[in-house]
Design an enzyme around this catalytic site. Structure first.
Site, PDB file in Angstrom:
ATOM      1  N   CYS A 170      65.527  10.419  12.399  1.00  0.00           N
ATOM      2  CA  CYS A 170      66.381   9.251  12.570  1.00  0.00           C
ATOM      3  C   CYS A 170      65.669   8.167  13.387  1.00  0.00           C
ATOM      4  O   CYS A 170      64.651   7.655  12.943  1.00  0.00           O
ATOM      5  CB  CYS A 170      67.731   9.653  13.162  1.00  0.00           C
ATOM      6  SG  CYS A 170      68.983   8.368  12.967  1.00  0.00           S
ATOM      7  N   HIS A 188      69.500  13.590   9.125  1.00  0.00           N
ATOM      8  CA  HIS A 188      69.463  14.593  10.189  1.00  0.00           C
ATOM      9  C   HIS A 188      69.364  15.993   9.588  1.00  0.00           C
ATOM     10  O   HIS A 188      70.388  16.570   9.232  1.00  0.00           O
ATOM     11  CB  HIS A 188      70.726  14.488  11.048  1.00  0.00           C
ATOM     12  CG  HIS A 188      70.736  13.281  11.918  1.00  0.00           C
ATOM     13  ND1 HIS A 188      70.201  13.272  13.192  1.00  0.00           N
ATOM     14  CD2 HIS A 188      71.166  12.023  11.694  1.00  0.00           C
ATOM     15  CE1 HIS A 188      70.319  12.068  13.716  1.00  0.00           C
ATOM     16  NE2 HIS A 188      70.914  11.283  12.820  1.00  0.00           N
ATOM     17  N   GLU A 198      68.924  18.703  11.051  1.00  0.00           N
ATOM     18  CA  GLU A 198      69.614  19.659  11.929  1.00  0.00           C
ATOM     19  C   GLU A 198      71.119  19.688  11.690  1.00  0.00           C
ATOM     20  O   GLU A 198      71.811  20.561  12.201  1.00  0.00           O
ATOM     21  CB  GLU A 198      69.287  19.354  13.399  1.00  0.00           C
ATOM     22  CG  GLU A 198      69.991  18.139  14.015  1.00  0.00           C
ATOM     23  CD  GLU A 198      69.379  16.778  13.663  1.00  0.00           C
ATOM     24  OE1 GLU A 198      68.567  16.705  12.731  1.00  0.00           O
ATOM     25  OE2 GLU A 198      69.743  15.788  14.330  1.00  0.00           O
TER      26      GLU A 198
END
Lengths: 254, 220
Positions: free
Chosen positions: B78, B202, B204
């Site tokens: 990001c 993202h 994650e």
């Protein structure tokens, strides 16, 4: 294409997930960590966990649950309930929340939104608005819809976005928990007016209801609790039903 | 055990990246120590917030030079990825210039009076930030790589997979683009130049697809 999001909501009271009709007559529907993890693997696009504990002890339990959920869940999750200061928001951020939602405290003190947004960014703050109709006018309410305020839905929504809210979670307290569907015209007007995503909440009883709020209602996401908790419909089943109606939905590609 | 350094330069929440690495049973350390970062097998540069202030923090921590000189695999996520580009419109800042592209605001922005006739009508305009799941396509290996084809970031990731985004700015398409997403316009969903990788999304927070992408990075 950006997909419409399906967001199960877990109302957590003193460590257990509950959901009742119009927020009263709460029933225990399961262990929140287990439920969160099951929803994530079933294809939920995001999770919302709301703390509805009334006691300090309950709030401590909640923070511990947020940490455990953050460890097991690999999708975004929003935490709300009783957040009244930047410090409250910061604690939940540290516990692993991706966003916080603020509701009554922002109605009491709107600067809370500016403070959280300037400290952690607009993407971290969801403004939850509960409203119900009084004589044809949408009035913002607090205390689970029991207390009308002097604020009107549309002007309040515009204000919270101007103050830095990154998303709006609107619940119609007239529809919440009833399974009667969403007030789609109101959602469409809200979504057209605002520059940020609108999450529709309160009232989903069927696939049709959710399909309608995501199309006619122009909502960017739909949040629901009861229909998932009681297994009336599975998340996978819902998503493929929405997808077959031509609604952009995240589905597994293999 | 290999270890991954997650760079902490004061831009907020690293917890979700940590949790993702824990789920992969990867050894990691959260650090702002240049020596630790230089000796790590893998480096992750996360980041949320505003680009120009993030760039300032990186510079104040003396980490910009450290990052530029890393030779092991680096993954920017990001804002972390945006800082590896040439510049960002957000706060009008110069960035590290590894990826040969500029970061620009999403959506249509027109100077007063210059709005073209074919502009998107107000009613269907984009919501900013882009928040949610969007698909990635045209996955490829990228430029300047020496790694084997089967060890790349998108190994085992099908075209059209959905990943999670929260952003108002995105890097333009360039020679380093290894994945594309469209939101109003096509932008670089992922970039790669040599040992530097970046994702605008993202990983994650992108479910099993994201987990797989992170695992691929850790296996580089």
């Amino acid at each position: 294409m950006l997909a419409k999001r399906i967001i199960p909501c877990l109302d957590i009271k003193d460590g257990v997930t509950v959901k009742g009709i119009n927020f009263t007559g709460l029933k225990d529907v399961g262990d929140p960590v287990e439920l969160a993890s099951r929803y994530a693997s079933d294809g939920a696009d995001e999770l919302v966990c709301l703390d509805i504990s009334a006691t300090l002890e309950g709030r401590k339990t909640f923070a511990a649950i947020v940490e455990r959920i953050a460890e097991v869940v690999d999708i975004p999750f929003t935490v709300g309930g009783g957040i009244a200061s930047v410090e409250d928001a910061g604690r939940l951020l540290l516990a692993g929340a991706d966003k916080v939602s603020v509701n009554s405290a922002a109605v009491r003190r709107p600067e809370l939104i500016d403070e959280i947004a300037s400290r952690y960014g607009s993407q971290f703050i969801v403004a939850a608005i509960d409203a119900r109709q009084y004589g044809g006018k949408w009035v913002v309410t607090t205390h689970s819809g029991t207390r009308p305020t002097d604020r009107e839905l549309f002007s309040w929504a515009r204000e919270v976005v101007d103050r830095g809210a990154g998303e709006i979670l609107f619940t119609s307290m007239d529809n919440d928990g009833t399974g009667k569907g969403y007030p789609c015209k109101t959602f469409a007007a809200l979504s057209e007016m605002l520059s940020v995503p609108v999450i529709a909440s309160g009232g989903a009883g069927s696939v049709e209801d959710i399909a309608e709020v995501l199309t006619a209602g122009q909502a960017d996401a739909a949040l629901a609790a009861s229909i998932f908790h009681y297994g009336r419909i599975g998340i996978g089943e819902l998503k493929s039903a929405l997808s077959s109606r031509g609604i952009p939905i995240r589905t597994a590609i293999s | 055990m290999q270890h991954t350094a997650i760079i902490d330069y004061g831009t907020g929440n690293l917890r979700s990246v940590e949790n993702a690495l824990k789920r992969l049973n990867a050894g990691y350390v959260v650090t702002s120590d240049a020596a630790v970062i230089r000796s790590a097998d893998k480096v992750i540069l996360p980041g949320v917030g505003e680009a120009s202030s993030a760039m300032e923090k990186l510079h104040d921590a003396g980490l910009d030079e450290v990052i530029l000189n890393l030779t092991r695999p680096v993954l920017g996520i990001c804002i972390g990825m945006q800082l590896l580009c040439e510049s960002s419109e957000e706060g009008d800042t110069a960035c590290l210039g590894i990826f040969r592209t500029a970061v620009r605001r999403l959506g249509e922005t027109f100077p007063p009076g210059s709005r073209p006739d074919n502009a998107i009508p107000y009613k269907t305009r984009l919501k900013i930030p882009e928040m949610g799941w969007n698909s990635i396509r045209c996955l490829r290996t990228g430029t300047g790589g020496t790694d084997r084809e089967d060890r790349q970031l998108f190994n085992g990731i099908p075209d059209g997979s959905y990943v999670y985004y929260v952003h108002s700015y995105a890097p333009d398409i360039c020679e380093d683009t290894i994945a594309i997403t469209e939101y109003g316009r096509p932008f670089s969903a992922a970039l790669r130049r040599g040992n530097f990788f970046g994702t605008q999304f993202h990983p994650e927070k992108s479910g099993s697809i994201g987990q797989k992408i992170l695992a691929n990075f850790l296996e580089l």
